[in-house]
Design an enzyme around this catalytic site. Structure first.
Site, PDB file in Angstrom:
ATOM      1  CE  LYS A 150      41.135 -39.226  35.338  1.00  0.00           C
ATOM      2  NZ  LYS A 150      39.927 -38.744  34.248  1.00  0.00           N
ATOM      3  CG  HIS A 153      34.370 -39.945  43.313  1.00  0.00           C
ATOM      4  ND1 HIS A 153      33.236 -40.188  43.096  1.00  0.00           N
ATOM      5  CD2 HIS A 153      34.927 -39.625  42.016  1.00  0.00           C
ATOM      6  CE1 HIS A 153      32.932 -40.246  41.877  1.00  0.00           C
ATOM      7  NE2 HIS A 153      33.910 -40.058  41.428  1.00  0.00           N
ATOM      8  CG  HIS A 156      33.724 -44.220  41.703  1.00  0.00           C
ATOM      9  ND1 HIS A 156      34.696 -43.395  41.942  1.00  0.00           N
ATOM     10  CD2 HIS A 156      33.295 -44.210  40.401  1.00  0.00           C
ATOM     11  CE1 HIS A 156      34.980 -42.854  40.660  1.00  0.00           C
ATOM     12  NE2 HIS A 156      34.199 -43.190  39.822  1.00  0.00           N
TER      13      HIS A 156
HETATM   14  N1  ARG Z   1      33.890 -44.346  35.030  1.00  0.00           N
HETATM   15  C1  ARG Z   1      32.940 -43.627  35.263  1.00  0.00           C
HETATM   16  C2  ARG Z   1      33.063 -42.179  36.384  1.00  0.00           C
HETATM   17  O1  ARG Z   1      33.918 -42.511  37.060  1.00  0.00           O
HETATM   18  C3  ARG Z   1      31.471 -43.977  35.585  1.00  0.00           C
HETATM   19  C4  ARG Z   1      31.128 -45.130  34.333  1.00  0.00           C
HETATM   20  C5  ARG Z   1      29.439 -45.115  34.507  1.00  0.00           C
HETATM   21  N2  ARG Z   1      29.004 -46.014  33.604  1.00  0.00           N
HETATM   22  C6  ARG Z   1      29.168 -45.705  32.101  1.00  0.00           C
HETATM   23  N3  ARG Z   1      28.422 -46.738  31.348  1.00  0.00           N
HETATM   24  N4  ARG Z   1      29.231 -44.689  31.631  1.00  0.00           N
HETATM   25  O2  ARG Z   1      32.229 -41.158  36.330  1.00  0.00           O
END
Ligand code: ARG
Length: 590
Positions: A150, A153, A156
């Site tokens: 994905k 963005h 991140h």
């Molecule tokens: N991969 C998730 C996203 O892009 C963020 C993860 C954050 N960490 C967690 N432990 N949920 O939204």
């Protein structure tokens, strides 16, 4: 350095107030430097001493005056006055700059500002008594955490630089830090990817540019699946196979993940970021089933008519609060996997603090995860902390919206190279690409860290790269300039200097400012906001610019020249320390 002065003031106060000096130290702070030349160096806040915050109380002023009257000037403090609810102290100007003789000021012998800065090197400010007695903790910082296939963005990107800063700071303070990247590496997107890759994937493209190719496949298969039911069905089946542990499906998934992680590592390296662990949601597929059983055995799992299962969190004040933890087909959700991950990390690292860095949109999610851990009986849930940040609008690269981290890095490099080409002062550089990248990253980081992390902001490349004004370019430029100053005059000067020569207001301002570094670190360590350090470094750079303009080295007698060089060297050292904490690599030429 600040430590010596602060402690000395605290000792005097301790006698008058009959309190241990340790209790007083944190109420004494360095006065921010001002344009007015004659200001006090330290101040004691009477309010914080008495543990109340009502500044309007008239007797506070009376108390400050009474306290000031009881205190005496000594070899360290040359002036005591009062401000608004404060007692102010001015430090002996000579002490601020000079190395004292052993007899006269025994414990200040070696702790003058400049000497301390040079001696402590990268530890300057961190050895302060503000941090003394700070127990070494085990800290887990989870940050960046993009989703495979994905978009990477802006959120991140922010998580990456903020998390890196927090991890750097905690590490610098002596804690044992584990950096975790928790990838979005599981879920329906892999059903789509598995099917999509069989339909229009290319092995060579996957090998040469996995992130890009997986994203392309993902976009295309999504489109097909929306139009063609059989594609959607096959994606669903593929994910089912993954969930059931089908070897062939898993092998393909593993390849996607491995190639992606390899690529991430390479790109994070350009950013100067590393992780101790690349974990991800996939790790908790089975463990989240155990979590569901555990919730059930504790009577916390409620089945709904739709066949899903939820945990009731209404006990926490919000009567409508429930969290879904199981789909009707029995599979886990994002929140379930986070429960499993937290429990696993506790087992593995026995952390004292765990910090999650994500945008503020996930605030409620983490609240619920922490609440569920708590009602499951894990008292350590209190040690979990979510550090939220605001949304950045309008960051676009030449290729459009931000999709890959690498595009952002390339954009930064390109723009910075163009900028450098247009500036006449740019030096012949050995590696202009690398310099451009470092300066550009500094610009990006400073722009992001200038305000409160929680506020949203509108992104602008022009603002990021302004070389004048409060930007990362300015910090890098100052660092490079100070470095070349040292280079052109050589280090020989540094043996022969007399810091008593540093009496001009420009020098004193710098010395006073250097004295405050520990407090700024302390403040950032308390609220995890980088902006205190950013503001500090920008001020330091402005002060250095003025001093550089007005305090010549070349035409000055060796003693004076040496002292000034010494001062500039200290500035550069602190500037570099601060920049590194923020995740910036200082450049020596630009
Ligand atoms: N991969 C998730 C996203 O892009 C963020 C993860 C954050 N960490 C967690 N432990 N949920 O939204």
């Amino acid at each position: 350095m600040a430590c010596g002065f602060r402690r000395s003031i605290a000792c005097q106060l301790s006698r008058v107030l009959d309190l241990p000096p340790e209790n007083l130290i944190k109420s004494i702070s360095a006065v921010p430097i001002s344009r007015k030349e004659e200001v006090a160096d330290f101040q004691l806040s009477v309010d914080s001493l008495l543990g109340n915050n009502d500044y309007s109380r008239p007797d506070i002023q009376v108390q400050a005056t009474q306290l000031a009257e009881k205190l005496k000037c000594d070899t360290v403090v040359t002036e005591i006055s009062t401000g608004q609810g404060t007692v102010n102290f001015k430090i002996n100007r000579e002490l601020l700059t000079k190395i004292m003789s052993r007899k006269k000021f025994n414990h200040f012998r070696t702790i003058t500002v400049l000497k301390q800065v040079i001696e402590d090197g990268s530890k300057y400010g961190l050895k302060s008594e503000l941090f003394s007695g700070l127990p070494q903790k085990k800290i887990v910082v989870e940050f960046s955490s993009p989703n495979v296939a994905k978009k990477f963005h802006v959120g991140h990107l922010r998580s990456t630089i903020i998390g890196n800063f927090i991890a750097n700071l905690k590490e610098a303070l002596g804690h044992q830090v584990t950096r975790i990247n928790y990838l979005g590496d599981w879920g329906m997107q892999f059903g789509l990817l598995g099917t999509g890759f069989q339909l229009f994937g290319y092995e060579e493209k996957l090998q040469s540019n996995p992130l890009q190719h997986l994203f392309e496949v993902y976009v295309q298969v999504n489109k097909e699946a929306a139009e063609d039911k059989s594609v959607a069905k096959s994606a669903h089946d593929f994910f089912q196979r993954l969930e059931l542990g089908d070897m062939q499906a898993l092998a393909l998934w593993q390849k996607f993940r491995d190639l992606s992680v390899e690529e991430y590592i390479r790109i994070y390296k350009r950013l100067g970021v590393h992780f101790d662990e690349y974990s991800g949601e996939s790790f908790y597929r089975e463990k989240s089933q155990e979590v569901l059983k555990l919730l059930d055995s504790k009577g916390l799992l409620q089945k709904t008519i739709k066949g899903t299962a939820v945990v009731d969190l209404s006990g926490n004040g919000d009567p409508s609060s429930v969290c879904t933890v199981m789909r009707s087909d029995g599979t886990s959700l994002y929140a379930t996997r986070d429960l499993a991950a937290a429990i696993d990390r506790m087992d593995k690292y026995n952390f004292d603090t765990m910090i999650y860095v994500t945008d503020k949109g996930q605030k409620r999610h983490f609240q619920q995860v922490f609440q569920m851990l708590q009602i499951m009986g894990y008292d350590w849930a209190k040690r979990c902390q979510h550090v939220p940040f605001g949304v950045v609008q309008g960051m676009r690269t030449r290729r459009g919206d931000v999709t890959f981290l690498e595009d952002v890095l390339n954009e930064i490099r390109l723009r910075m190279l163009q900028n450098m080409a247009s500036i006449k002062t740019t030096k012949e550089l050995e590696n202009p690409q690398e310099t451009a990248e470092r300066v550009g990253l500094a610009a990006l980081i400073i722009q992001d860290f200038r305000g409160s992390l929680l506020s949203d902001y509108q992104f602008s490349w022009d603002r990021v790269f302004q070389s004048r004004g409060d930007t990362g370019v300015f910090l890098q430029y100052t660092h490079a300039r100070l470095h070349s100053l040292e280079e052109s005059f050589g280090y020989g000067y540094l043996d022969d200097y007399n810091t008593a020569c540093l009496q001009e207001p420009q020098s004193v301002s710098i010395l006073q400012h250097l004295l405050r570094f520990d407090e700024v670190l302390y403040r950032s360590s308390q609220d995890l906001q980088p902006r205190h350090i950013v503001t500090y470094l920008l001020t330091l750079s402005h002060l250095a610019a003025v001093a550089h303009r007005t305090l010549p080295i070349k035409q000055s007698p060796p003693e004076v020249a040496g002292a000034r060089l010494h001062l500039f060297r200290a500035v550069r050292s602190v500037l570099a320390n601060g920049m590194k904490l923020l995740g910036i690599t200082p450049v020596c030429r630009m």
